[in-house]
Design an enzyme around this catalytic site. Sequence first.
Site, short mmCIF file in Angstrom:
data_model
loop_
_atom_site.label_atom_id
_atom_site.label_comp_id
_atom_site.label_asym_id
_atom_site.label_seq_id
_atom_site.Cartn_x
_atom_site.Cartn_y
_atom_site.Cartn_z
N HIS A 153 0.83 -1.21 0.00
CA HIS A 153 0.00 0.00 0.00
C HIS A 153 0.86 1.26 0.00
O HIS A 153 2.05 1.21 0.35
CB HIS A 153 -0.93 0.03 1.21
N LYS A 157 -0.84 5.02 4.48
CA LYS A 157 -1.68 4.07 5.24
C LYS A 157 -1.01 3.81 6.58
O LYS A 157 0.16 3.42 6.64
CB LYS A 157 -1.83 2.78 4.44
#
Length: 263
Positions: A153, A157
């Site tokens: 990701h 995040k």
Amino acid sequence: LKIRIAFNGILGKMGRSISAGLAADPDFEICAGYDLSANSSILREGLKIGKVCVKLCGNMEELFTCKPDVVIDFSNGSAFIELVRSATRHNVSLIVGTTGISDEDLNYARQLVNESDIAAIVAPNFSIGAVLMMKFASLASDYFKGCEIIELHHDQKIDAPSGTAVQTAGAIKNSLKKEHRLKENEFEKYEGARGAMVNGIHVHSVRLPGLLAHQEVILGAQGQTLTIRHDTYDRSAYLPGVILAIRKLVDVKGLVCGLENLI
Ligand SMILES: NC(=O)c1ccc[n+]([C@@H]2O[C@H](COP(=O)([O-])OP(=O)(O)OC[C@H]3O[C@@H](n4cnc5c(N)ncnc54)[C@H](O)[C@@H]3O)[C@@H](O)[C@H]2O)c1
């Protein structure tokens, strides 16, 4: 006849992306929007989405008074129960993409929806590809001896592992799940080298700028591996899943949780 949609959280990243995608589709019309952060000028002038100008409401309840066929929500879990209450009061079905809704709230919402005539779809992941990845991984796990997950990701995040990785690990058959993170003779020269243990499956989390949301499920057996990979490149990836949910609403009774139950 166009399907009339009112949008809660319309000024957020998902709200802007999904409402623009729907407005560009001749089958849909965005009839109103609400967002907690709307300022007075946007309330006065409306929100321009493509060629249309959408009226923004002064409060959430007002969303339901423009006679929408469905209200779509990508906002914040704290508004969830109020949203469900308003939907049942006005007899309007709901599609909720907001994540982080507690099991307690979800159960209470199910009760409210069951006592009404509306339908509700709550899906923490509207990416059809990601849902299929989980289904394929679950199917494949019948025929393999081991499975590990790598989820990748963007570096903004803050939580790890991703919800999708946790859900995928849960969908892998029990026969592939490990009781202990490290085998009896195995050791890590650097802490965390073998990843985290999630639902009996090793999960490795990568965070880098340039990534959005990606996942690989690697299954291994004698002489072969199978890699199932899914990549999300931008938020438009969620639009087909939202459209699928809108079309499936007529067949839904009560509250359905998870896009995997619709495909
Ligand atoms: N289901 C999926 O596939 C999927 C995909 C991406 C994001 N999400 C989830 O969707 C939600 C929104 O994500 P985002 O990236 O657009 O976030 P964001 O912060 O960009 O947008 C959220 C918007 O909701 C508004 N808002 C907050 N509380 C509100 C309330 N009580 N009533 C009305 N509006 C309110 C905010 O002002 C903001 O404009 C998050 O929960 C996120 O995890 C779901």
